[in-house]
Every structure is written in structure tokens, then in C-alpha cells.
Motif scaffolding. Structure first.
Motif, PDB file in Angstrom:
ATOM      1  N   LEU A  97       1.182  -1.281  -0.149  1.00 29.70           N
ATOM      2  CA  LEU A  97       0.258  -0.236  -0.531  1.00 29.70           C
ATOM      3  C   LEU A  97       0.974   1.651  -0.395  1.00 29.70           C
ATOM      4  O   LEU A  97       0.228   2.148   0.213  1.00 29.70           O
ATOM      5  CB  LEU A  97      -1.173   0.096   1.268  1.00 29.70           C
ATOM      6  N   GLY A  98       2.346   1.197   0.211  1.00 35.45           N
ATOM      7  CA  GLY A  98       2.884   2.668  -0.145  1.00 35.45           C
ATOM      8  C   GLY A  98       3.760   2.581   0.994  1.00 35.45           C
ATOM      9  O   GLY A  98       4.216   3.897   0.844  1.00 35.45           O
ATOM     10  N   HIS A  99       3.398   1.561   1.889  1.00 32.56           N
ATOM     11  CA  HIS A  99       4.009   2.287   3.292  1.00 32.56           C
ATOM     12  C   HIS A  99       5.352   1.387   3.583  1.00 32.56           C
ATOM     13  O   HIS A  99       5.049   0.535   4.397  1.00 32.56           O
ATOM     14  CB  HIS A  99       3.662   2.739   4.165  1.00 32.56           C
ATOM     15  N   GLU A 100       6.455   2.012   3.685  1.00 33.60           N
ATOM     16  CA  GLU A 100       7.090   1.363   4.458  1.00 33.60           C
ATOM     17  C   GLU A 100       8.196   2.664   4.723  1.00 33.60           C
ATOM     18  O   GLU A 100       7.964   3.677   4.233  1.00 33.60           O
ATOM     19  CB  GLU A 100       8.006   0.818   3.065  1.00 33.60           C
ATOM     20  N   GLU A 101       9.117   1.919   5.365  1.00 36.82           N
ATOM     21  CA  GLU A 101      10.621   3.184   6.372  1.00 36.82           C
ATOM     22  C   GLU A 101      12.147   2.632   5.805  1.00 36.82           C
ATOM     23  O   GLU A 101      12.301   1.291   6.296  1.00 36.82           O
ATOM     24  CB  GLU A 101      10.339   3.152   7.289  1.00 36.82           C
ATOM     25  N   ALA A 102      12.640   2.984   5.863  1.00 31.64           N
ATOM     26  CA  ALA A 102      14.387   2.356   5.869  1.00 31.64           C
ATOM     27  C   ALA A 102      14.388   1.426   7.048  1.00 31.64           C
ATOM     28  O   ALA A 102      15.146   1.036   7.571  1.00 31.64           O
ATOM     29  CB  ALA A 102      14.905   3.238   5.245  1.00 31.64           C
ATOM     30  N   ALA A 103      14.150   2.874   7.981  1.00 33.76           N
ATOM     31  CA  ALA A 103      14.879   2.439   9.349  1.00 33.76           C
ATOM     32  C   ALA A 103      14.023   1.007   9.774  1.00 33.76           C
ATOM     33  O   ALA A 103      14.671  -0.493  10.539  1.00 33.76           O
ATOM     34  CB  ALA A 103      14.077   3.737  10.126  1.00 33.76           C
ATOM     35  N   VAL A 104      12.867   0.702   9.457  1.00 28.76           N
ATOM     36  CA  VAL A 104      12.152  -0.153   9.897  1.00 28.76           C
ATOM     37  C   VAL A 104      13.014  -1.548   9.176  1.00 28.76           C
ATOM     38  O   VAL A 104      13.189  -2.960   9.556  1.00 28.76           O
ATOM     39  CB  VAL A 104      10.507  -0.579   9.611  1.00 28.76           C
ATOM     40  N   SER A 105      13.275  -1.414   7.148  1.00 28.46           N
ATOM     41  CA  SER A 105      13.578  -2.380   6.940  1.00 28.46           C
ATOM     42  C   SER A 105      15.328  -2.822   7.549  1.00 28.46           C
ATOM     43  O   SER A 105      15.579  -3.733   8.123  1.00 28.46           O
ATOM     44  CB  SER A 105      13.988  -2.269   5.763  1.00 28.46           C
ATOM     45  N   ALA A 106      15.769  -2.216   7.989  1.00 29.53           N
ATOM     46  CA  ALA A 106      17.461  -1.801   8.747  1.00 29.53           C
ATOM     47  C   ALA A 106      17.081  -2.755  10.234  1.00 29.53           C
ATOM     48  O   ALA A 106      17.704  -3.403  10.072  1.00 29.53           O
ATOM     49  CB  ALA A 106      17.829  -0.383   8.482  1.00 29.53           C
ATOM     50  N   GLU A 107      16.380  -2.836  10.778  1.00 29.73           N
ATOM     51  CA  GLU A 107      15.868  -3.547  12.370  1.00 29.73           C
ATOM     52  C   GLU A 107      15.755  -4.503  11.746  1.00 29.73           C
ATOM     53  O   GLU A 107      16.205  -5.690  12.600  1.00 29.73           O
ATOM     54  CB  GLU A 107      15.438  -2.458  12.843  1.00 29.73           C
TER      55      GLU A 107
END
Length: 546
Positions: free
Chosen positions: A167-177
């Protein structure tokens, strides 16, 4: 195979050729291989992130790949061969990203360099290296059980992350964790304290992911409104949409507009009927059926086309509706048409060719739409009822439903709750009692449907807000938890609740088999987790503690 990832598994694990869910040993092996390679992907991605680098392609593929390995999602061996090949390519991208950024690539774990051969024979030979039981003799069941807690928590978090990402919502910090924790897992850790700490870190990560998913859903479809949802069919051609993916539901509604096809939700998609963004489609009739474990009977009786957008899929061949079932997203079953790029033309053609419902059924409706925005909108009313003693207790009863004996506990508990109490419910566990008439308090229904399992975020926000308004901690509220767990999304939500320090959670109908009695004892001591027992006795204990 050896599989203990869900409550459906046989006692001691599915050490058989076909699991309780219908998963073959071949598919189970391929899922293990995929996850081992994906831990290698994260080993590189985590080191890249440590020096401020990332590859968006790596971050996009990761939650999707993990999601395919959840219980009752993908059973298609051919799809997994392709996913493993993609994972190896993605691992090369992650390696190149880390190298290009000057990351330290010393002492890489086995998963970062291990490369299975992509043939049936090669994958069969590789399977023992990725299998859970490989480490049982070396590290012991308690360590392996805690690793599984991390593994399954990551799986659940990945699923919610994928729902938000599409749905177009992602964050680099979330992926990194996520990569950081998966990279830790790739080292085959043995330190109990470190494993427990990373489990709680998954809880914190999953809270952020559920917040992202909440923003994705409400940003696109608006905040849920109190809605009386029709639970019975009407005359006409029909498509049934099951799973969790509201983006797929939206695409189906757009592509069927004006074609004379009625669209129904099923299972965890019931809450979609309360979103304003879906109310503009008059051919979204309501909901058909209940929780996932009843789908073979319900799908067999449904006279139209069926789309499974995410978990939980059950063998469609037993009842003979495979020719009108379609899969989408991470879902797969050998021989079933898979929808790519949100083009649901094959589904529409099949629905038009099928008879649909011959007549209207007697109308039945139930209330939905009590997400955080709705409840907080009447917070003063709720707090007033609490302060006046009109509402003396709050219950959160819900989670994942399942087929094992003991699930009636949650129905019996809900039915026994006092008339001066409100019940927040979410997930497909609510189908155990959401058609029962439990009355209302000052016009407020006693059963408040918060939404999908991921809407635990809404329930948590409500609890925190009520506690804040009353000047107490969440654990000081007269709020009691009875959570039905089934698979890895439930594991992630449980870890989130533990991360927040929520105690006295009644969990059942059985406790996770992948944790040894010793590890369960630690969790019980730390968080006062309480295995469900007899509903009346548990209710008396809850009320006594209030």
C-alpha cells in the motif's frame, strides 16, 4: 519434515510427510532453504545499513519472501524454486551494496555464503543444512526453541510489513531493524538472554510496523466507521475475497464496477466493510462466512469465484472448488491460477460464468468499525461510563482462530462476561461470538470489533489512552486479555504486547510447542502469561484481580 511453527502442528511437531496444514515435506524443506538464504541477505543488508547504505530492491523483496513461508500461505513447490533463485540474486545485490559502501564483511555467517543447487536433487541435498532439527543435538531444545521464537516473530512482522509495503508504506529504519535481527539469527546464537532480548526487539519493531500498516490503511481508505455489515448473501453473480489484503479487494471492486457482480469479504477482510473508501462501491454487499478453518465448507457452498489474497489457505482440492479459486500476492497452490499485477480479469470471467446466488437470504447484520479513531472519538463517553461504574471491566478477546479442540473457550468466556463490561475483539477469533447478542450499555454494543489481527495496534492505542486519562498504568486498568494464538502473526503481536509490558495475558488454547517448558517458565515468570483453562474459572480470576 519437522514443523512446529503453528498451533495446528501435531504434538511434538509435524515429523511426517504431509503437515496438518497440507504442506508437503518438499515444500517445508524449500521454505527452510528460502529462509536460510534470506538470513544471508540480511547479514549483508544489516552491515550495509550500519554504514548508511541500502538497496530498495533488497528491502522490497525481503518481507514478501518471508511472508510466503507463513502457515497456510504458499504450498506451491514451483513457486519456491523461483523464490530461492530470486533470493540468491537479492543476496548478491545486498552483498554488492555492502561492499560498495565499504561495510565490514569479515566473519560472515554461513547463511551469507551457502548456495544451494537449484535442482530437485540439489535442493533435497541442501535441506538438512537449513532444517531446524540440525541444531537440536548441538544446542538443545531450549536454545532452538528461543531461536524459533525469533524466527516466527520475524515471519509475523514480515507479513504485516508486506501488507503495508504493497500500500506504499515502508521505512528504511524498519527494514534496517528487520535485517539486524535476521542477521543475528543467521549466526545461530546460543545466548539465552540475547535471544530473549531480540524477541522483545521484534515486539518493538512489530509495533512500528503495525503503526505503518494502520497509516497505510487509514490513509488510503479512511478511518473505519461504525457500520452494520450484512452477513448474508443477495441474489446475483458473486466474487468472494478472503485473506487480509485490502489493496487486492480495492482492485477487484474497481474492476467489477458496473458488471453486475456482487463482491463479498471473508474472514479477516470483514472489517474492510467499515472503511469509507470501500463504501463507495455499492456492489460490496457485505461478508460471507467466518474464520479460515471453515473455508472448505463455505467455499464449496459459495456459487461464485473466490480469491485468496493472503493466509490462511486450505487444500481446495478436497471439496472440488479448485477450478473457481484464485490466489494473489504471496499465496500459492499447485495448479491454481495465480493473479499477477492486480489483473483480476480471469476471476471476473469465472464469476460471470458461474450461477451466483439464486435468491436473497434473510438479512442479518452485525456491527463493525470500532477501531481506535472511532473509540477515541467517544472517549469521553467511555470514560464517563467507567467513572460512573456503568462499565466496570474491559476485555480483549480475540486473535487467530483455529481448528483444534478448545477454541470454544473464547466463545464461552465472551458469553460469561458480566453485563457491565465491554469486549474489544479483533482477528478471526471474533467469529466464535460476533453473531451473538450480548446486548449494549447506554446504546454502545458490548462487543466492539476493532478489526483485523494487525489492528491490535488500535486496541493498544485505546488501552494506553484510557490508562492515561484515568491516571494509571495499562496493567492497572480493569482490562483483561484472552488471546487465541495460531500462527506467526499472532506470535509477533504477542511479542509486541510483551515489549509493552502487558501482563496477565491468558493465551491458548495451547501454548506454543516450539518453546520448551523451561523457556515457557521464564516467560511466565517474566510476564505472567497464563495458559487458558476453564473459562468460568479464568473469568473469576480476572474479575478478582480487577
Amino acid at each position: 519434515m519437522y514443523c512446529v511453527q503453528c498451533e495446528q502442528s501435531n504434538k511434538g511437531g509435524c515429523a511426517v510427510k504431509v503437515g496438518s496444514c497440507g504442506k508437503s515435506a518438499q515444500v517445508a524443506d524449500m521454505q527452510d532453504i528460502l529462509l536460510r538464504v534470506m538470513q544471508g541477505v540480511s547479514a549483508y543488508a544489516a552491515r550495509a545499513a550500519a554504514v548508511g547504505a541500502r538497496d530498495a530492491r533488497v528491502d522490497a523483496f525481503t518481507p514478501h519472501a518471508w511472508f510466503t513461508t507463513l502457515t497456510n500461505v504458499n504450498f506451491d513447490a514451483a513457486r519456491f524454486t523461483g523464490l530461492i533463485a530470486q533470493a540468491l540474486d537479492i543476496r548478491a545485490l545486498a552483498q554488492a551494496c555492502a561492499q560498495g559502501a565499504g561495510a565490514d564483511l569479515a566473519d560472515l555467517p554461513e547463511a551469507a555464503t551457502w548456495t544451494p543447487v537449484l535442482t530437485d536433487e540439489g535442493l533435497a541435498q541442501a535441506a538438512p543444512y537449513a532444517a531446524i532439527q540440525r541444531f537440536m543435538d548441538r544446542d538443545g531444545p531450549s536454545v532452538v526453541g528461543l531461536r524459533n521464537l525469533v524466527l516466527y516473530g520475524l515471519k509475523g512482522t514480515a507479513a504485516y510489513s508486506e501488507h503495508a509495503r504493497v500500500l506504499g508504506h515502508e521505512e528504511a529504519a524498519v527494514s534496517a531493524e528487520f535485517h539486524r535481527i535476521a542477521a543475528f539469527l543467521a549466526t545461530d546464537p546460543t545466548d539465552i538472554d540475547a535471544l530473549l532480548a531480540h524477541s522483545l526487539a521484534i515486539g518493538a519493531l512489530n509495533l512500528k510496523v503495525m503503526e505503518l500498516l494502520d497509516a497505510a490503511n487509514t490513509g488510503r481508505f479512511g478511518h473505519p466507521e461504525v457500520t452494520m455489515v450484512r452477513m448474508t448473501p443477495v441474489r446475483g453473480k458473486a466474487i468472494l475475497v478472503s485473506g487480509h489484503d485490502m489493496g487486492d479487494l480495492e482492485a477487484i471492486l474497481e474492476q467489477t464496477a458496473g458488471l453486475g457482480i456482487n463482491v463479498y469479504t471473508h474472514g479477516e477482510l470483514l472489517p474492510a466493510n467499515a472503511y469509507p473508501g470501500f463504501k463507495k462501491y455499492p456492489h460490496l454487499i457485505g461478508n460471507y462466512g467466518g474464520a479460515w478453518q471453515d473455508q472448505q465448507r463455505e467455499f464449496d457452498a459459495f456459487p461464485g469465484a473466490i480469491v485468496m489474497t493472503s493466509n490462511c489457505l486450505i487444500n481446495p482440492e478436497i471439496k472440488g472448488y479448485a477450478d473457481r479459486l484464485f490466489t494473489a500476492g504471496p499465496v500459492g497452490w499447485a495448479g491454481i491460477t495465480h493473479i499477477a499485477s492486480h489483473d483480476f480479469a480471469p476471476v471476473i470471467a469465472r464469476a460471470l460464468a458461474l450461477p451466483g446466488f439464486a435468491e436473497d437470504a434473510a438479512e442479518q447484520r452485525i456491527p463493525a468499525g470500532f477501531a481506535r479513531n472511532t473509540v477515541m472519538g467517544v472517549a469521553d463517553t467511555l470514560l464517563g461510563m467507567i467513572n460512573k461504574g456503568e462499565v466496570k471491566n474491559l476485555f480483549l478477546i480475540g486473535g487467530c482462530d483455529g481448528a483444534r479442540p478448545g477454541r470454544n473457550y473464547f466463545h464461552d468466556l465472551a458469553m460469561a462476561t458480566p453485563q457491565d463490561s465491554l469486549i474489544l475483539t479483533l482477528g478471526c477469533g471474533k467469529f466464535r461470538f460476533n453473531r451473538e447478542d450480548l446486548g449494549s450499555i447506554n446504546g454502545v454494543p458490548r462487543v466492539l470489533d476493532v478489526g483485523q489481527c494487525n489492528d491490535a495496534y488500535s486496541a493498544i492505542q485505546v488501552a494506553v489512552a484510557v490508562a492515561g486519562a484515568l491516571g494509571c498504568g495499562v496493567n492497572d486498568l480493569p482490562l483483561h486479555y484472552a488471546i487465541s494464538w495460531f500462527e506467526q502473526k499472532a506470535t509477533a503481536v504477542l511479542l509486541t504486547m510483551l515489549h509493552l509490558g502487558i501482563r496477565k495475558i491468558h493465551l491458548g488454547p495451547t501454548l506454543p510447542q516450539f518453546l520448551t517448558p523451561e523457556v515457557l517458565g521464564v516467560l511466565v515468570d517474566m510476564f505472567d502469561i497464563r495458559p487458558t483453562g476453564e473459562a468460568g474459572q479464568d473469568l473469576a480470576r480476572m474479575l478478582q484481580a480487577a
